[in-house]
Design an enzyme around this catalytic site. Structure first.
Site, mmCIF file in Angstrom:
data_model
loop_
_atom_site.group_PDB
_atom_site.id
_atom_site.type_symbol
_atom_site.label_atom_id
_atom_site.label_comp_id
_atom_site.label_asym_id
_atom_site.label_seq_id
_atom_site.Cartn_x
_atom_site.Cartn_y
_atom_site.Cartn_z
ATOM 1 N N GLY A 8 53.380 54.107 62.949
ATOM 2 C CA GLY A 8 54.737 54.608 62.743
ATOM 3 C C GLY A 8 55.444 53.901 61.607
ATOM 4 C CB ILE A 13 61.908 48.997 62.558
ATOM 5 C CG1 ILE A 13 63.395 49.022 62.903
ATOM 6 C CG2 ILE A 13 61.332 47.604 62.835
ATOM 7 C CD1 ILE A 13 63.694 48.826 64.377
ATOM 8 N N GLY A 14 59.389 50.166 60.939
ATOM 9 C CA GLY A 14 57.984 50.045 60.562
ATOM 10 C C GLY A 14 57.807 49.921 59.065
ATOM 11 C CE1 TYR A 163 62.347 53.717 73.527
ATOM 12 C CE2 TYR A 163 64.074 52.393 74.543
ATOM 13 C CZ TYR A 163 63.170 52.602 73.516
ATOM 14 O OH TYR A 163 63.093 51.701 72.480
#
Length: 245
Positions: A8, A13-14, A163
């Site tokens: 990802g 953030i990745g 989640y």
């Protein structure tokens, strides 16, 4: 030169994690579900002078895709030093325990939990070839069962059946993986990047992707004396940087 695979990794953030590791001298494989977007991310990094990067097509929801990605990466390198399981989804909201659709919950688990297991198992042989292998599972502070039981916690009211449960399960898997690799050079940790402004939450988070990625990178570059089997979270506990499970 050390190598790292980040799932990802074409945005948010990745992507920033990839940038920071490139700046530290790592060779980065951007794991992307959409190969075109992955190449666009590579082009962006290379335009910044960060050239030791290429994209790898991987959809963590597909066993075939993960297997194919392992074969492709195995043709490029015989050693993988770091695996960062970053790919994750929120799923449809709201997610109350009594009304959340089970198919939607399964979809979230497929990415956030089963996808991590599939990817870790697929690449563990390449990781074992590293002198200092690291596995970083990008989790969430919302995965802490201890804090979710504390009415005084700042995020106590943020409950999401799919989640939260998926991240709690991921945390448990992290503990077990660290235990299974306890007598090796592996460092296996879960990292909460914090409530960060990304597409994931419609940019509602107060944190920056730079700070979030720095937390992930810190776990990825741990030295031989670094901890394993920890839940790092500056957001939940800024004093120690460790969150209760």
């Amino acid at each position: 030169m050390k190598t790292v695979l980040i799932t990802g990794a074409n945005k948010s953030i990745g992507f920033e994690t990839a940038r920071q590791l490139l700046q530290q001298g790592y060779y980065v494989y951007l794991g992307c579900r959409d190969i075109q977007k992955g190449q666009e991310a590579v082009n962006q990094l290379q335009s910044e002078g960060l050239n030791n990067v290429e994209s790898i097509n991987i959809d963590v929801n597909s066993k075939q895709s993960v297997k194919a990605a392992r074969e492709v990466l195995g043709q490029k390198t015989k050693v993988l030093d770091v695996l960062i399981n970053n790919a994750g989804i929120l799923g449809p909201v709201p997610q109350t325990s009594l009304e959340a659709d089970t198919d939607a919950i399964k979809q979230v688990f497929d990415t956030n939990f089963f996808g991590v297991i599939e990817t870790t198992q697929a690449f563990i042989d390449l990781l074992k070839e590293s002198a200092e292998p690291r596995i970083v599972n990008v989790t969430s502070g919302l995965g802490s069962l201890t804090l979710h039981s504390d009415p005084s916690w700042k995020y106590y009211a943020v409950k999401a059946a799919a989640y939260v449960s998926s991240k709690a399960a991921l945390n448990a898997y992290t503990i077990i993986t660290a235990y299974d690799l306890r007598d090796t050079a592996f460092k296996v940790n879960a990292v909460d990047p914090g409530y960060t402004a990304t597409d994931f939450n419609n940019h509602s988070g107060p944190g920056s992707v730079q700070d979030a990625a720095a937390r992930v990178v810190k776990a990825a570059v741990l030295g031989a004396d670094g901890p394993t089997g920890h839940f790092f979270s500056d957001d939940n506990n800024p004093e120690t940087g460790i969150s209760p499970w």
